[in-house]
Design an enzyme around this catalytic site. Structure first.
Site, PDB file in Angstrom:
ATOM      1  N   GLY A   1       0.777  -1.246   0.000  1.00  0.00           N
ATOM      2  CA  GLY A   1       0.000   0.000   0.000  1.00  0.00           C
ATOM      3  C   GLY A   1       0.801   1.283   0.000  1.00  0.00           C
ATOM      4  N   SER A   2       2.038   1.254  -0.531  1.00  0.00           N
ATOM      5  CA  SER A   2       2.809   2.514  -0.518  1.00  0.00           C
ATOM      6  C   SER A   2       2.236   3.523  -1.521  1.00  0.00           C
ATOM      7  CB  SER A   2       4.296   2.261  -0.767  1.00  0.00           C
ATOM      8  OG  SER A   2       4.529   1.873  -2.091  1.00  0.00           O
ATOM      9  N   ASN A   3       1.687   3.049  -2.644  1.00  0.00           N
ATOM     10  CA  ASN A   3       1.041   3.990  -3.583  1.00  0.00           C
ATOM     11  C   ASN A   3      -0.245   4.545  -2.981  1.00  0.00           C
ATOM     12  OD1 ASN A   3       2.347   4.307  -6.381  1.00  0.00           O
ATOM     13  ND2 ASN A   3       2.607   2.129  -5.931  1.00  0.00           N
TER      14      ASN A   3
ATOM     15  N   LEU B   1      -3.707  -7.394  -7.352  1.00  0.00           N
ATOM     16  CA  LEU B   1      -3.127  -8.403  -8.251  1.00  0.00           C
ATOM     17  C   LEU B   1      -4.139  -9.273  -8.989  1.00  0.00           C
ATOM     18  CD1 LEU B   1      -0.078  -9.535  -6.096  1.00  0.00           C
ATOM     19  CD2 LEU B   1      -0.142  -7.924  -7.998  1.00  0.00           C
ATOM     20  N   LYS B   2      -5.406  -9.209  -8.616  1.00  0.00           N
ATOM     21  CA  LYS B   2      -6.393 -10.077  -9.267  1.00  0.00           C
ATOM     22  C   LYS B   2      -6.941  -9.423 -10.529  1.00  0.00           C
ATOM     23  CE  LYS B   2      -6.758 -13.274  -6.071  1.00  0.00           C
ATOM     24  NZ  LYS B   2      -6.580 -14.689  -6.288  1.00  0.00           N
TER      25      LYS B   2
ATOM     26  N   ILE C   1      -9.685  -7.909 -12.861  1.00  0.00           N
ATOM     27  CA  ILE C   1     -10.960  -7.223 -12.591  1.00  0.00           C
ATOM     28  C   ILE C   1     -12.023  -7.874 -13.485  1.00  0.00           C
ATOM     29  CG2 ILE C   1     -12.182  -5.006 -12.711  1.00  0.00           C
ATOM     30  CD1 ILE C   1     -10.043  -4.934 -10.613  1.00  0.00           C
TER      31      ILE C   1
ATOM     32  N   ASN D   1      -4.846   1.917 -13.347  1.00  0.00           N
ATOM     33  CA  ASN D   1      -3.830   1.024 -12.769  1.00  0.00           C
ATOM     34  C   ASN D   1      -2.467   1.642 -12.987  1.00  0.00           C
ATOM     35  OD1 ASN D   1      -2.773  -1.394 -11.595  1.00  0.00           O
ATOM     36  ND2 ASN D   1      -2.235  -2.110 -13.649  1.00  0.00           N
TER      37      ASN D   1
ATOM     38  N   HIS E   1       1.637   0.496 -13.504  1.00  0.00           N
ATOM     39  CA  HIS E   1       2.511  -0.646 -13.796  1.00  0.00           C
ATOM     40  C   HIS E   1       3.957  -0.159 -13.703  1.00  0.00           C
ATOM     41  CE1 HIS E   1       3.443  -4.587 -15.405  1.00  0.00           C
ATOM     42  NE2 HIS E   1       4.369  -4.003 -16.149  1.00  0.00           N
TER      43      HIS E   1
ATOM     44  N   ASP F   1      -2.940  -5.109 -18.497  1.00  0.00           N
ATOM     45  CA  ASP F   1      -1.937  -4.083 -18.841  1.00  0.00           C
ATOM     46  C   ASP F   1      -2.048  -3.552 -20.274  1.00  0.00           C
ATOM     47  OD1 ASP F   1      -0.867  -4.385 -16.294  1.00  0.00           O
ATOM     48  OD2 ASP F   1       0.583  -5.896 -16.936  1.00  0.00           O
TER      49      ASP F   1
END
Ligand code: GRF
Length: 199
Positions: free
Chosen positions: A13-15, A87-88, A90, A104, A106, A147
């Site tokens: 959770g740093s972002n 990571l899952k 959507i 998102n 990347h 992505d």
């Protein structure tokens, strides 16, 4: 009215932290605020960060067709969904309901070094193994392919000859913390302008 953001996170959770701080620092000028942090993992450190910042948290089942997540996002009247280390995949149902409203980040220059299974250290190991001279950060809209959605922002940085996957990951992460909150802000502004235009 600030746009209502939901951040989905599975990990550290740093972002998320950078986004919370960015909009807190803007105070009355802010165009958006995080009103929900949700995770498929009840033990995600991101949920602890959210609770510390007095933001509502939720744990949802990521194995269904997306109904639970859509219900949650609707209950919180979410305008923009921000994936930050989620990571899952959507589910299509969520992508349909929130089309053009899911972002998102990347940790590389998409479309290179992206796709299913390309996350965490694997991304940076692949960049180093390829001999690429540049890496960076990509913020993109999420569609139904990993992505591959339209790119909203990109920031390039050199790969140093002495870089390891760890050192590169850490420099890229520092850039993410600058770029992501600002890209979210920009998309929130555009979304607000668009909704005024169509009112
Ligand atoms: C970041 O490197 C981001 O690019 C990727 O997942 C990582 C999440 O890190 N999508 P954190 O949980 O925000 O610290």
């Amino acid at each position: 009215m600030p746009s209502r953001l939901a951040v989905l996170a599975s990990g550290r959770g740093s972002n998320l932290q950078a986004i919370i701080e960015h909009f807190d620092n803007l105070a009355r000028e802010r165009v958006a605020k995080v009103v929900l942090v949700a995770s498929n993992r009840a033990d995600s450190p991101a949920l602890v960060r959210a609770a510390t910042a007095s933001i509502d948290i939720a744990h949802f089942n990521s194995a269904d067709d997306g109904s639970e997540l859509v219900g949650l996002l609707k209950a919180f009247r979410i305008d923009l969904v921000v994936l930050a280390g989620y990571l899952k995949r959507i589910p299509p149902k969520v992508i349909r309901e929130y089309s053009g409203r899911i972002l998102n980040i990347h940790p590389a220059l998409l479309p290179a070094f992206g796709g299913e299974g390309m996350y965490g250290a694997r991304v940076h190991e692949a960049v180093i193994a390829s001999g690429a001279r540049e890496s960076g950060v990509t913020v993109h809209l999420v569609d139904d392919e990993y992505d591959r959605g339209p790119i909203v922002a990109q920031w390039r940085m050199p790969v140093n000859p002495s870089d390891t996957a760890e050192s590169l990951a850490s420099r890229v992460l520092n850039i993410e913390h600058v770029v992501y909150p600002r890209a979210v802000e920009m998309v929130a502004i555009l979304q607000q302008l668009e909704s005024k235009r169509t009112d």
